[in-house]
Design a protein around this motif. Structure first.
Motif, PDB file in Angstrom:
ATOM      1  N   ARG A  57      -6.479  -0.460   0.732  1.00 61.31           N
ATOM      2  CA  ARG A  57      -6.637   0.215   2.028  1.00 61.31           C
ATOM      3  C   ARG A  57      -7.809  -0.393   2.799  1.00 61.31           C
ATOM      4  O   ARG A  57      -7.709  -0.633   4.013  1.00 61.31           O
ATOM      5  N   GLU A  93       1.386   6.675  -6.860  1.00 63.85           N
ATOM      6  CA  GLU A  93       0.266   7.562  -7.188  1.00 63.85           C
ATOM      7  C   GLU A  93       0.643   9.024  -6.987  1.00 63.85           C
ATOM      8  O   GLU A  93       0.314   9.897  -7.817  1.00 63.85           O
ATOM      9  N   ILE A 132      -5.363   1.460  -4.618  1.00 63.82           N
ATOM     10  CA  ILE A 132      -5.095   1.939  -3.256  1.00 63.82           C
ATOM     11  C   ILE A 132      -6.350   1.865  -2.401  1.00 63.82           C
ATOM     12  O   ILE A 132      -6.300   1.440  -1.238  1.00 63.82           O
ATOM     13  N   ILE A 166       0.876   4.118  -2.952  1.00 62.16           N
ATOM     14  CA  ILE A 166       0.623   5.527  -2.640  1.00 62.16           C
ATOM     15  C   ILE A 166       1.773   6.396  -3.136  1.00 62.16           C
ATOM     16  O   ILE A 166       1.568   7.499  -3.685  1.00 62.16           O
ATOM     17  N   LEU A 203       0.832  -1.204   0.000  1.00 61.76           N
ATOM     18  CA  LEU A 203       0.000   0.000   0.000  1.00 61.76           C
ATOM     19  C   LEU A 203       0.865   1.252   0.000  1.00 61.76           C
ATOM     20  O   LEU A 203       0.581   2.223  -0.730  1.00 61.76           O
TER      21      LEU A 203
END
Length: 232
Positions: free
Chosen positions: A127, A62, A123, A59, A55
């Motif tokens: 998440r 991204e 994500i 992130i 994760l």
């Protein structure tokens, strides 16, 4: 080559072996249930850590795409202004070159925006999975604590049961009965004193006789001396 009877025997033995293995596995699982629970929780925790690392990486990617998109947008806006100025000044050649660069950057920005959208979707799903796994892991840890408490209680009860029905308590009970069944030495001493008192010259009847109440209960030295004198 197996006959029908041999096939049946082999099948029966195979079934018995499978059943025995299943029972043995069940016994092992029950005996080491706490250890298995802790190991499974440790594995789940490792999986959760790995998911969190993934994760974090998503992130970061991204955000990197977001920065690239912002940079491209700034450059596109700048070139657009410059191309307009070139057109206004009659420099179509420069405006054409700027337009080509703008088109290339817009295409790159669109691809990055699509990549960013896919990363955002991944994500979001990951998440949610991480949050769900975290809550479940908390529940599992609490369950493990409860399981340990129950196992400890069962072991304590088993130990107490062995103690209640074991040799130490039986032997202690026998010793108590032996002690309680022994004759009281003080009472025996009193009884002996009573017997001795009855045998001594100072019994109650003798004491009354000596005091002049009733006939003599025993011979005295004077009685014997008087008898001897009268015989002489």
């Amino acid at each position: 080559m197996f006959t029908n009877g041999g096939i049946i025997v082999f099948s029966t033995l195979k079934t018995l072996m499978v059943g025995a293995n299943r029972r043995a596995e069940t016994q092992v699982r029950q005996q080491f249930s706490i250890e298995l629970i802790e190991e499974k929780i440790a594995q789940a925790n490792d999986d959760l850590k790995s998911a969190k690392s993934t994760l974090v990486s998503l992130i970061q990617k991204e955000r990197a795409e977001g920065r690239q998109i912002a940079t491209l947008t700034t450059r596109i806006n700048d070139l657009t202004l410059r191309a307009k100025a070139a057109l206004a000044d009659g420099r179509d050649d420069l405006a054409t070159t700027a337009a080509a660069a703008i088109a290339e950057m817009e295409n790159e920005r669109r691809l990055r925006q699509e990549t960013q959208a896919r990363l955002e979707a991944r994500i979001l799903r990951l998440r949610q999975s991480v949050e769900t796994a975290s809550r479940r892991l908390i529940d599992l840890r609490q369950g493990a604590i409860a399981a340990k408490a129950v196992r400890g209680e069962h072991r304590a009860q088993a130990s107490l049961g062995r103690a209640l029905h074991g040799r130490p308590m039986d032997e202690a009970a026998e010793l108590i009965q032996e002690v309680l069944g022994q004759e009281d030495p003080f009472e025996a001493s009193e009884i002996l004193n009573e017997i001795e008192t009855g045998l001594t010259p100072h019994s109650v009847a003798d004491q009354l006789s000596d005091a002049g109440f009733g006939a003599a209960t025993r011979s005295t030295a004077n009685d014997v001396l008087n008898r001897l004198k009268s015989d002489g």
